[in-house]
Design a protein around this motif. Structure first.
Motif: not given
Length: 237
Positions: A158-163
């Motif tokens: 989810l952090t990766y997708w936010a970035i």
């Protein structure tokens, strides 16, 4: 292309989970930091790297160069982190060193960070040595940072997708076909993994997956902002 990458991601994760009993017989999975019960394969990164390699084969001419060179740069980090996921015998210093090696290969292909908009530090950015060290630090810090947040199901992805989602939106405003396609591919890579990972925890990223997501994020962030330094334009339109 998106559909093909999602299918590859889904199928590779399904196969890893199906064959995990055979894998877990040969390799011991344990850790004092574990918060889950039972044995779960930590091989989600394998599907991400296979998805990246597949994207090279089906990429357009706009993105082939970037994706193929990034896949090559990632190979040492993929190998050493996969060994850690299987054998648990790779020291943190060795992993850090190999992450720096992969970063150095990426810098060889695409160069260093060009500048940061901090006026009183602008003079430092004329030093090639400083730029090299700064870029190596950025790659290794973000790459290992993802491994630190890979403790709960879905958090790292989810952090990766936010970035990647943020970069994707800015690439739309920039009307740059290459970065638009690259970020779209990057968004698709962990989708099949996420289906099996959250909320049931059938497969985990492992060090391999966390490092790969961190490195891919680093590469796209650095070279996107190198390419588009007029960020006010991108944010306001």
């Amino acid at each position: 292309m998106k559909t093909i990458l999602i299918l590859i991601s889904f199928l590779t994760n399904a196969l890893i989970i199906y064959f995990s009993p055979f894998i877990l017989k040969r390799y011991r999975y344990s850790g004092v930091q574990s918060i889950h019960e039972g044995k779960t394969p930590r091989l989600g990164g394998v599907s991400i790297y296979l998805g990246l390699l597949s994207s090279v084969l089906i990429a357009s001419s706009f993105t082939f160069n970037f994706l193929s060179k990034m896949s090559f740069a990632l190979l040492p980090l993929f190998i050493i982190s996969l060994r850690e996921d299987l054998k648990h015998d790779v020291t943190p210093m060795h992993r850090l060193s190999v992450a720096a090696l992969s970063a150095f290969v990426m810098i060889h292909f695409f160069g260093t960070i060009k500048n940061i908009d901090i006026p009183f530090l602008s003079s430092i950015f004329h030093s090639n040595t400083f730029l090299l060290l700064l870029t190596l630090l950025a790659f290794t810090a973000i790459t290992h940072g993802f491994n630190m947040i890979d403790g709960l199901n879905g958090l790292a992805v989810l952090t990766y997708w936010a970035i990647m989602g943020s970069i994707y939106c800015m690439s739309l405003n920039s009307h740059d076909v290459m970065f638009h396609e690259i970020t779209l591919i990057a968004l698709c890579l962990p989708l099949g993994f996420f289906v099996f990972n959250y909320p049931f925890g059938k497969i985990f990223l492992g060090d391999t997956g966390a490092y790969l997501l961190g490195f891919i994020s680093s590469a796209i962030i650095i070279y996107f902002f190198n390419h588009f330094q007029n960020l006010d334009f991108l944010m306001c339109h």
